[in-house]
Design an enzyme around this catalytic site. Structure first.
Site, PDB file in Angstrom:
ATOM      1  N   TYR A  22       0.828  -1.214   0.000  1.00  0.00           N
ATOM      2  CA  TYR A  22       0.000   0.000   0.000  1.00  0.00           C
ATOM      3  C   TYR A  22       0.864   1.267   0.000  1.00  0.00           C
ATOM      4  O   TYR A  22       0.362   2.355  -0.276  1.00  0.00           O
ATOM      5  CB  TYR A  22      -0.956   0.063   1.206  1.00  0.00           C
TER       6      TYR A  22
ATOM      7  N   HIS B  10       0.304 -11.957   2.206  1.00  0.00           N
ATOM      8  CA  HIS B  10      -0.706 -11.212   1.456  1.00  0.00           C
ATOM      9  C   HIS B  10      -1.423 -12.066   0.415  1.00  0.00           C
ATOM     10  O   HIS B  10      -2.601 -11.880   0.137  1.00  0.00           O
ATOM     11  CB  HIS B  10      -0.032 -10.014   0.770  1.00  0.00           C
TER      12      HIS B  10
HETATM   13  P1  NDP Z   1     -14.134  -1.250   1.192  1.00  0.00           P
HETATM   14  O1  NDP Z   1     -15.163  -2.255   0.845  1.00  0.00           O
HETATM   15  O2  NDP Z   1     -13.779  -1.006   2.603  1.00  0.00           O
HETATM   16  O3  NDP Z   1     -14.626   0.100   0.507  1.00  0.00           O
HETATM   17  C1  NDP Z   1     -13.881   1.272   0.517  1.00  0.00           C
HETATM   18  C2  NDP Z   1     -14.597   2.302  -0.357  1.00  0.00           C
HETATM   19  O4  NDP Z   1     -15.862   2.656   0.216  1.00  0.00           O
HETATM   20  C3  NDP Z   1     -13.814   3.552  -0.506  1.00  0.00           C
HETATM   21  O5  NDP Z   1     -14.040   4.043  -1.811  1.00  0.00           O
HETATM   22  C4  NDP Z   1     -14.458   4.506   0.527  1.00  0.00           C
HETATM   23  O6  NDP Z   1     -14.297   5.824   0.083  1.00  0.00           O
HETATM   24  C5  NDP Z   1     -15.893   4.069   0.485  1.00  0.00           C
HETATM   25  N1  NDP Z   1     -16.603   4.215   1.780  1.00  0.00           N
HETATM   26  C6  NDP Z   1     -16.140   3.915   3.002  1.00  0.00           C
HETATM   27  N2  NDP Z   1     -17.084   4.093   3.940  1.00  0.00           N
HETATM   28  C7  NDP Z   1     -18.183   4.548   3.295  1.00  0.00           C
HETATM   29  C8  NDP Z   1     -19.483   4.917   3.734  1.00  0.00           C
HETATM   30  N3  NDP Z   1     -19.828   4.864   5.010  1.00  0.00           N
HETATM   31  N4  NDP Z   1     -20.368   5.340   2.785  1.00  0.00           N
HETATM   32  C9  NDP Z   1     -20.028   5.396   1.483  1.00  0.00           C
HETATM   33  N5  NDP Z   1     -18.810   5.032   1.010  1.00  0.00           N
HETATM   34  C10 NDP Z   1     -17.893   4.621   1.917  1.00  0.00           C
HETATM   35  O7  NDP Z   1     -12.859  -1.599   0.296  1.00  0.00           O
HETATM   36  P2  NDP Z   1     -11.320  -1.941   0.471  1.00  0.00           P
HETATM   37  O8  NDP Z   1     -10.968  -2.725  -0.728  1.00  0.00           O
HETATM   38  O9  NDP Z   1     -10.544  -0.730   0.777  1.00  0.00           O
HETATM   39  O10 NDP Z   1     -11.254  -2.953   1.719  1.00  0.00           O
HETATM   40  C11 NDP Z   1     -11.037  -2.544   3.061  1.00  0.00           C
HETATM   41  C12 NDP Z   1      -9.620  -2.872   3.519  1.00  0.00           C
HETATM   42  O11 NDP Z   1      -9.343  -4.257   3.392  1.00  0.00           O
HETATM   43  C13 NDP Z   1      -8.513  -2.239   2.668  1.00  0.00           C
HETATM   44  O12 NDP Z   1      -8.393  -0.850   2.885  1.00  0.00           O
HETATM   45  C14 NDP Z   1      -7.332  -3.064   3.066  1.00  0.00           C
HETATM   46  O13 NDP Z   1      -6.850  -2.671   4.338  1.00  0.00           O
HETATM   47  C15 NDP Z   1      -7.957  -4.449   3.119  1.00  0.00           C
HETATM   48  N6  NDP Z   1      -7.803  -5.177   1.828  1.00  0.00           N
HETATM   49  C16 NDP Z   1      -7.020  -6.311   1.816  1.00  0.00           C
HETATM   50  C17 NDP Z   1      -6.822  -7.023   0.659  1.00  0.00           C
HETATM   51  C18 NDP Z   1      -5.967  -8.238   0.684  1.00  0.00           C
HETATM   52  O14 NDP Z   1      -5.630  -8.770  -0.393  1.00  0.00           O
HETATM   53  N7  NDP Z   1      -5.581  -8.735   1.839  1.00  0.00           N
HETATM   54  C19 NDP Z   1      -7.444  -6.624  -0.613  1.00  0.00           C
HETATM   55  C20 NDP Z   1      -8.289  -5.454  -0.491  1.00  0.00           C
HETATM   56  C21 NDP Z   1      -8.460  -4.776   0.688  1.00  0.00           C
HETATM   57  P3  NDP Z   1     -13.640   7.005   0.992  1.00  0.00           P
HETATM   58  O15 NDP Z   1     -12.286   6.545   1.446  1.00  0.00           O
HETATM   59  O16 NDP Z   1     -13.597   8.142   0.023  1.00  0.00           O
HETATM   60  O17 NDP Z   1     -14.594   7.215   2.126  1.00  0.00           O
END
Ligand code: NDP
Length: 275
Positions: free
Chosen positions: A54, A112
């Site tokens: 990241y 990962h």
């Molecule tokens: P999420 O499903 O958590 O969604 C994140 C998105 O939703 C962002 O665009 C955010 O925008 C938006 N969002 C957040 N809260 C709200 C809300 N209350 N209302 C409307 N929109 C919202 O996706 P991620 O893929 O980021 O997954 C979460 C975490 O999981 C990652 O950040 C990471 O730490 C982990 N991860 C791990 C992976 C792996 O391979 N191990 C792969 C993918 C993720 P904004 O920031 O603008 O609010």
């Protein structure tokens, strides 16, 4: 926000993990991540999920250093990236992550991705890191049942956690059951489906019933399945909104309806094709 700090789950090695954490994938390196983590710590989050790939471990570290919290109050997770897999490489990668985070130990270190050629050696390195107290717990990410079965054949330590994509639109029931049987806690990434299903009418109806947002319902669904959840946001109001989901209670009808939304929909990579 007391409940946020209080609600935790005990892992298979006796260590407690806060059920809700902040994800920082795609939180920009520099101020964006620093501010997001600082806000989250301020409103009561104690669990932060980052990864070497990241590119923001140093910013997570700065926010930790700037907070008045004790190290023992925090739960910090990072992950070994594919290019660092292998025994010696993983030991080095952990050291580098610790330096970037400004920490002496990690609460959880994850593989990962189940990279075929090196994942066994990488796991051996994680076992050593746990023995040497560089990590309080070790686990994996994106492991399917066959990957876990292979690991369990030779591992000395059963992974504490498997972090995978998990939400009602990708309700991985068999994987959840397998992990529960083996004492491996499941952790949901992309629990908000990255915003791609907020408009679903069935989800919206349940949100309306609880006077909650679709995001809050998705988080509450994970928690109701006893799955750890790490929604990402860099915006203060959403960081608070997501945290408040911990107080929602879904009833049996809600759970049946949400469980039925499965469409095997992935927003992220698909590990089922990984030999
Ligand atoms: P999420 O499903 O958590 O969604 C994140 C998105 O939703 C962002 O665009 C955010 O925008 C938006 N969002 C957040 N809260 C709200 C809300 N209350 N209302 C409307 N929109 C919202 O996706 P991620 O893929 O980021 O997954 C979460 C975490 O999981 C990652 O950040 C990471 O730490 C982990 N991860 C791990 C992976 C792996 O391979 N191990 C792969 C993918 C993720 P904004 O920031 O603008 O609010």
């Amino acid at each position: 926000m007391e409940a946020l700090v209080g609600r935790s789950k005990t892992l298979n090695n006796g260590v407690a993990i806060p059920m809700l954490g902040l994800g920082v994938y795609e939180a920009g390196a520099g101020d964006e991540t620093y501010q997001a983590v600082s806000m989250a710590l301020e409103v009561g989050y104690r669990h932060i999920d980052t990864a070497k790939i990241y590119g923001n471990e140093a910013d997570v570290g700065r926010a930790i250093a700037a907070s008045a919290l004790k190290r023992s109050e925090l739960y910090i997770v990072t992950k070994v990236w594919n290019s660092d897999q292998g025994y010696d490489e993983t030991l080095r990668a952990c050291e580098q992550s610790l330096i970037k985070l400004g920490l002496e130990y990690l609460d959880l270190y994850l593989i990962h991705w189940p990279k075929s050629e090196q994942r066994k050696e990488t796991w051996r390195a994680l076992e050593r890191l746990e023995r040497e107290k560089m990590c309080r717990s070790i686990g994996v990410s994106n492991y399917t049942i066959p990957h876990l079965q292979e690991l369990l054949l030779t591992a000395n330590t059963v992974p504490a956690i498997n972090q995978v994509e998990f939400h009602p639109f990708l309700y991985q029931q068999a994987l959840l059951a397998f992990c529960q049987e083996q004492g491996i806690a499941l952790e949901a990434y992309s629990p908000l489906v990255r915003g791609q299903r907020f408009g679903d009418a069935r989800l919206q109806a349940i949100a309306k019933k609880h006077d909650a947002s679709p995001a809050q319902i998705l988080i509450a669904w994970c928690l109701a399945h006893d799955v750890i959840v790490i929604p990402k946001s860099t915006k203060r109001d959403r960081i608070v909104e997501n945290a408040q989901a911990i107080t929602l209670t879904l009833d049996a009808d809600d759970m049946t309806a949400l469980d039925a939304l499965n469409e095997n929909f992935r927003t992220c990579w698909d590990p089922t094709t990984m030999p």
